[in-house]
Design a protein around this motif. Structure first.
Motif, PDB file in Angstrom:
ATOM      1  N   ALA A 137       0.831  -1.206   0.000  1.00 33.16           N
ATOM      2  CA  ALA A 137       0.000   0.000   0.000  1.00 33.16           C
ATOM      3  C   ALA A 137       0.864   1.254   0.000  1.00 33.16           C
ATOM      4  O   ALA A 137       0.559   2.240  -0.702  1.00 33.16           O
ATOM      5  CB  ALA A 137      -0.933  -0.019   1.209  1.00 33.16           C
ATOM      6  N   GLU A 138       1.935   1.257   0.764  1.00 35.48           N
ATOM      7  CA  GLU A 138       2.833   2.411   0.803  1.00 35.48           C
ATOM      8  C   GLU A 138       3.434   2.685  -0.574  1.00 35.48           C
ATOM      9  O   GLU A 138       3.478   3.828  -1.035  1.00 35.48           O
ATOM     10  CB  GLU A 138       3.953   2.168   1.814  1.00 35.48           C
ATOM     11  CG  GLU A 138       3.534   2.232   3.263  1.00 35.48           C
ATOM     12  CD  GLU A 138       4.682   1.915   4.201  1.00 35.48           C
ATOM     13  OE1 GLU A 138       5.414   2.848   4.582  1.00 35.48           O
ATOM     14  OE2 GLU A 138       4.853   0.732   4.557  1.00 35.48           O
ATOM     15  N   LEU A 149       1.050   4.057  -3.033  1.00 31.76           N
ATOM     16  CA  LEU A 149       0.810   5.465  -2.744  1.00 31.76           C
ATOM     17  C   LEU A 149       1.969   6.329  -3.254  1.00 31.76           C
ATOM     18  O   LEU A 149       1.749   7.408  -3.813  1.00 31.76           O
ATOM     19  CB  LEU A 149       0.614   5.656  -1.243  1.00 31.76           C
ATOM     20  CG  LEU A 149       0.253   7.051  -0.728  1.00 31.76           C
ATOM     21  CD1 LEU A 149      -0.847   7.689  -1.563  1.00 31.76           C
ATOM     22  CD2 LEU A 149      -0.157   6.980   0.731  1.00 31.76           C
ATOM     23  N   TYR A 209       1.704   9.143  -6.157  1.00 33.86           N
ATOM     24  CA  TYR A 209       2.207  10.503  -5.933  1.00 33.86           C
ATOM     25  C   TYR A 209       3.178  10.915  -7.039  1.00 33.86           C
ATOM     26  O   TYR A 209       3.125  12.051  -7.533  1.00 33.86           O
ATOM     27  CB  TYR A 209       2.894  10.594  -4.576  1.00 33.86           C
ATOM     28  CG  TYR A 209       3.404  11.978  -4.258  1.00 33.86           C
ATOM     29  CD1 TYR A 209       2.537  12.978  -3.817  1.00 33.86           C
ATOM     30  CD2 TYR A 209       4.749  12.305  -4.411  1.00 33.86           C
ATOM     31  CE1 TYR A 209       3.005  14.264  -3.532  1.00 33.86           C
ATOM     32  CE2 TYR A 209       5.217  13.581  -4.127  1.00 33.86           C
ATOM     33  CZ  TYR A 209       4.345  14.543  -3.691  1.00 33.86           C
ATOM     34  OH  TYR A 209       4.798  15.810  -3.422  1.00 33.86           O
ATOM     35  N   LEU A 213      -4.895   4.955  -5.892  1.00 39.06           N
ATOM     36  CA  LEU A 213      -5.266   5.443  -4.565  1.00 39.06           C
ATOM     37  C   LEU A 213      -6.465   4.681  -4.013  1.00 39.06           C
ATOM     38  O   LEU A 213      -6.533   4.406  -2.806  1.00 39.06           O
ATOM     39  CB  LEU A 213      -5.559   6.942  -4.635  1.00 39.06           C
ATOM     40  CG  LEU A 213      -4.343   7.819  -4.957  1.00 39.06           C
ATOM     41  CD1 LEU A 213      -4.764   9.259  -5.204  1.00 39.06           C
ATOM     42  CD2 LEU A 213      -3.318   7.757  -3.829  1.00 39.06           C
ATOM     43  N   VAL A 222      -5.250   1.497  -2.573  1.00 36.98           N
ATOM     44  CA  VAL A 222      -4.611   1.716  -1.267  1.00 36.98           C
ATOM     45  C   VAL A 222      -5.664   1.894  -0.180  1.00 36.98           C
ATOM     46  O   VAL A 222      -5.597   1.269   0.887  1.00 36.98           O
ATOM     47  CB  VAL A 222      -3.690   2.948  -1.327  1.00 36.98           C
ATOM     48  CG1 VAL A 222      -3.170   3.298   0.064  1.00 36.98           C
ATOM     49  CG2 VAL A 222      -2.524   2.697  -2.282  1.00 36.98           C
ATOM     50  N   ILE A 223      -6.652   2.737  -0.450  1.00 34.85           N
ATOM     51  CA  ILE A 223      -7.679   3.036   0.544  1.00 34.85           C
ATOM     52  C   ILE A 223      -8.516   1.802   0.857  1.00 34.85           C
ATOM     53  O   ILE A 223      -8.790   1.486   2.021  1.00 34.85           O
ATOM     54  CB  ILE A 223      -8.560   4.196   0.054  1.00 34.85           C
ATOM     55  CG1 ILE A 223      -7.746   5.499   0.032  1.00 34.85           C
ATOM     56  CG2 ILE A 223      -9.796   4.360   0.933  1.00 34.85           C
ATOM     57  CD1 ILE A 223      -8.438   6.659  -0.637  1.00 34.85           C
ATOM     58  N   GLN A 270      -3.107   6.248   6.456  1.00 33.92           N
ATOM     59  CA  GLN A 270      -4.376   6.373   5.738  1.00 33.92           C
ATOM     60  C   GLN A 270      -4.716   7.829   5.394  1.00 33.92           C
ATOM     61  O   GLN A 270      -5.156   8.104   4.266  1.00 33.92           O
ATOM     62  CB  GLN A 270      -5.509   5.754   6.564  1.00 33.92           C
ATOM     63  CG  GLN A 270      -5.483   4.237   6.619  1.00 33.92           C
ATOM     64  CD  GLN A 270      -6.714   3.668   7.292  1.00 33.92           C
ATOM     65  OE1 GLN A 270      -7.834   4.099   7.042  1.00 33.92           O
ATOM     66  NE2 GLN A 270      -6.502   2.697   8.169  1.00 33.92           N
ATOM     67  N   ALA A 301      -3.264   8.930   2.076  1.00 33.48           N
ATOM     68  CA  ALA A 301      -3.927   8.403   0.883  1.00 33.48           C
ATOM     69  C   ALA A 301      -5.204   9.175   0.576  1.00 33.48           C
ATOM     70  O   ALA A 301      -5.480   9.529  -0.588  1.00 33.48           O
ATOM     71  CB  ALA A 301      -4.229   6.925   1.078  1.00 33.48           C
ATOM     72  N   TYR A 302      -6.001   9.444   1.618  1.00 32.88           N
ATOM     73  CA  TYR A 302      -7.238  10.205   1.423  1.00 32.88           C
ATOM     74  C   TYR A 302      -6.946  11.626   0.949  1.00 32.88           C
ATOM     75  O   TYR A 302      -7.656  12.179   0.105  1.00 32.88           O
ATOM     76  CB  TYR A 302      -8.033  10.241   2.734  1.00 32.88           C
ATOM     77  CG  TYR A 302      -8.860   8.997   2.993  1.00 32.88           C
ATOM     78  CD1 TYR A 302     -10.223   8.984   2.728  1.00 32.88           C
ATOM     79  CD2 TYR A 302      -8.284   7.842   3.509  1.00 32.88           C
ATOM     80  CE1 TYR A 302     -10.999   7.859   2.969  1.00 32.88           C
ATOM     81  CE2 TYR A 302      -9.033   6.710   3.755  1.00 32.88           C
ATOM     82  CZ  TYR A 302     -10.399   6.719   3.484  1.00 32.88           C
ATOM     83  OH  TYR A 302     -11.153   5.598   3.723  1.00 32.88           O
ATOM     84  N   LYS A 319      -5.871  11.656  -2.768  1.00 26.50           N
ATOM     85  CA  LYS A 319      -7.024  11.426  -3.651  1.00 26.50           C
ATOM     86  C   LYS A 319      -7.839  12.707  -3.776  1.00 26.50           C
ATOM     87  O   LYS A 319      -8.268  13.080  -4.881  1.00 26.50           O
ATOM     88  CB  LYS A 319      -7.894  10.290  -3.118  1.00 26.50           C
ATOM     89  CG  LYS A 319      -9.106  10.008  -4.010  1.00 26.50           C
ATOM     90  CD  LYS A 319      -9.962   8.864  -3.488  1.00 26.50           C
ATOM     91  CE  LYS A 319     -11.176   8.668  -4.389  1.00 26.50           C
ATOM     92  NZ  LYS A 319     -12.049   7.551  -3.918  1.00 26.50           N
TER      93      LYS A 319
END
Length: 283
Positions: A141-142, A145, A149, A195, A198-199, A220, A223-224, A227
């Motif tokens: 997930a990292e 992200l 980015y 994203l 990930v979320i 978290q 990520a939000y 997005k």
């Protein structure tokens, strides 16, 4: 003396007919992918490398916004710095001072190199034996992200880009690296896709508990937030029905920028902003 020659001849003959596996070794100072993902320690090092690939937004030679409008300046002794030269109008389309697409010497590294490292991590992390699955999921997930980015950063600089969804094999020809520059909507859609993955994985922590070894890793709320920011950019007139770029077309004659304004994108951006606020508040 003859006996010495006979011994040497026998030794050379024996070596010549025996297996040459003794030459098939990798020197200790040469890294391979097997070494990079051999265990937890090396995998964490590679994860740090993925983070290292992110641009330094606070660097005056890395961010054109620092000196771009000359609201802040260095003295004349530092006017040769890339950031100051950019503000003084010495930039050039053929020799960009701040170049995240192809890199600028030792100062700025191409973000595509960072994306490629992210893809390499995603391709290999599942094979690490001494990592728990929840740790792998968090790292995945990292890195997704980070990858989102880096793509978003390129979009903010160059508009339509060449999304690097996976690493292309490098062979004797250059065909593998001739990726297609995609329309701006497809570029944004890919960032949002990453994203959302990930979320929805819920693999990132809401807060960093171990501030000694994990401070700076993504959570978290990050990520939000990204997005929400990406959807806000996508809804803005810069990328939403920008007719100023109607002549910017691909090799099929189609415009890279959509030419029809879509007001509903603001609604999606507002929903994402509210979700980001709620997530940050809960954290």
């Amino acid at each position: 003396m003859k006996s010495i020659y006979k011994f040497a001849l026998c030794a050379l003959t024996a070596l010549s007919v025996s297996s040459c596996n003794y030459l098939d070794v990798v020197p200790d100072n040469i890294a391979t992918l097997d070494n990079a993902f051999a265990d937890r320690y090396t995998t964490e090092q590679y994860l740090a490398t993925c983070y290292w690939g992110m641009p330094k937004s606070a660097g005056w030679n890395e961010n054109p916004g620092i000196f771009g409008a000359l609201e802040m300046v260095f003295n004349k002794e530092s006017k040769t710095d890339g950031g100051m030269r950019f503000g003084l109008g010495q930039d050039s389309p053929t020799s960009a001072l701040i170049n995240y697409w192809g890199g600028t010497g030792d100062l700025i590294r191409t973000l595509y190199g960072g994306i490629r490292e992210c893809n390499t991590f995603l391709d290999n992390v599942e094979g690490v034996q001494d990592l728990n699955q929840y740790e792998k999921n968090r790292m995945i997930a990292e890195v997704k992200l980070i990858k989102a980015y880096l793509h978003f950063y390129l979009i903010s600089f160059y508009g339509p880009i060449c999304p690097l969804r996976e690493n292309t094999p490098i062979n004797e020809s250059t065909q593998g690296v001739r990726v297609y520059r995609e329309k701006i909507d497809d570029c944004f859609a890919y960032v949002i896709e990453l994203l959302d993955e990930v979320i929805e994985s819920k693999a990132l922590p809401r807060v960093i508990e171990n501030r000694t070894t994990e401070l700076g890793r993504f959570t978290q709320p990050a990520a939000y937030m990204l997005k929400a920011k990406a959807l806000l950019y996508w809804a803005s007139p810069l990328f939403n029905g920008n007719t100023d770029y109607n002549s910017f077309i691909d090799n099929k004659g189609e415009p890279f920028f959509n030419q029809v304004y879509d007001a509903s994108r603001w609604e999606k951006a507002a929903v994402a902003c509210k979700a980001a606020i709620n997530m940050c508040d809960s954290a």
